[in-house]
Design an enzyme around this catalytic site. Sequence first.
Site, PDB file in Angstrom:
ATOM      1  N   ASP A  89       0.864  -1.182   0.000  1.00 22.58           N
ATOM      2  CA  ASP A  89       0.000   0.000   0.000  1.00 22.58           C
ATOM      3  C   ASP A  89       0.904   1.237   0.000  1.00 22.58           C
ATOM      4  OD1 ASP A  89      -2.026  -1.853   0.240  1.00 22.58           O
ATOM      5  OD2 ASP A  89      -3.102  -0.757   1.802  1.00 22.58           O
ATOM      6  N   LYS A 151      -6.604   3.377  -3.599  1.00 22.26           N
ATOM      7  CA  LYS A 151      -7.056   3.362  -2.205  1.00 22.26           C
ATOM      8  C   LYS A 151      -7.342   4.778  -1.753  1.00 22.26           C
ATOM      9  CE  LYS A 151      -5.273   2.165   2.430  1.00 22.26           C
ATOM     10  NZ  LYS A 151      -4.138   1.550   3.161  1.00 22.26           N
ATOM     11  N   LYS A 180      -9.870   0.189  -2.863  1.00 23.33           N
ATOM     12  CA  LYS A 180      -9.806  -0.087  -1.425  1.00 23.33           C
ATOM     13  C   LYS A 180     -10.251   1.150  -0.667  1.00 23.33           C
ATOM     14  CE  LYS A 180      -6.700  -1.266   2.415  1.00 23.33           C
ATOM     15  NZ  LYS A 180      -5.359  -1.766   2.810  1.00 23.33           N
TER      16      LYS A 180
END
Length: 232
Positions: A89, A151, A180
């Site tokens: 991430d 995300k 996400k």
Amino acid sequence: MKLNKYIDHTLLKPEATATDIEKLCLEAKQYEFASVCVNPTYVSLAYELLQDTNVNVCVVVGFPLGANITETKIMEITNALHDGASEIDMVMNISQFKSNNYDLVADEMRACKKAAGEAVVKVIIETCLLSDTEIIKACQLAEQAGIDFVKTSTGFSKAGATTGNVKLMKETVGQRLQVKAAGGIRSKANVLAMIEAGATRIGTSGGVAIMQDEARNTKFHIFVDKSLKFLE
């Protein structure tokens, strides 16, 4: 729908201890979450605790500001892969993005994806700092760079995920990328709303409470169903 498989069970607080990470991993193992999401210093510990499970180890890179130079992010990725991470991430370089240096941002995403190899890469665009137009642009850059997920948030900025931003992101990337949602998601209702908006992964530190809520609801529905059959 198995809610547990949507959840990245997350602990990124700076004061988190090794004992806290061990607890996080035991919970992830118990509930069979998609992954645990940890800071780089705890990747090897998480991998050791979860290597015989289906729970992935996710690491944050360039966290939480995204302002590291590309070479630093690549080194973080390389080290994390060596330690056992299989999901990355990475925080987009928000400052350079806001400065309209789109080529730099896209090149960095592309370089980090290349460094990650087969690992899943999610780019955190920090939606609370972006306009709708900027959110669309950031998602487009991620797609051009071959990123797997966009995300919403680090959880360390002004605000977290909103269903409106998730929906906008999903409309932009379609089925080509996944979305996400993370930041401030702490209830089953929050999770379901994000999934309805288009999220296929949820980052949350409230995974256990969410699953306990799910279990209570399941037991209640079974009880009601049995009661209605008894009355027939």
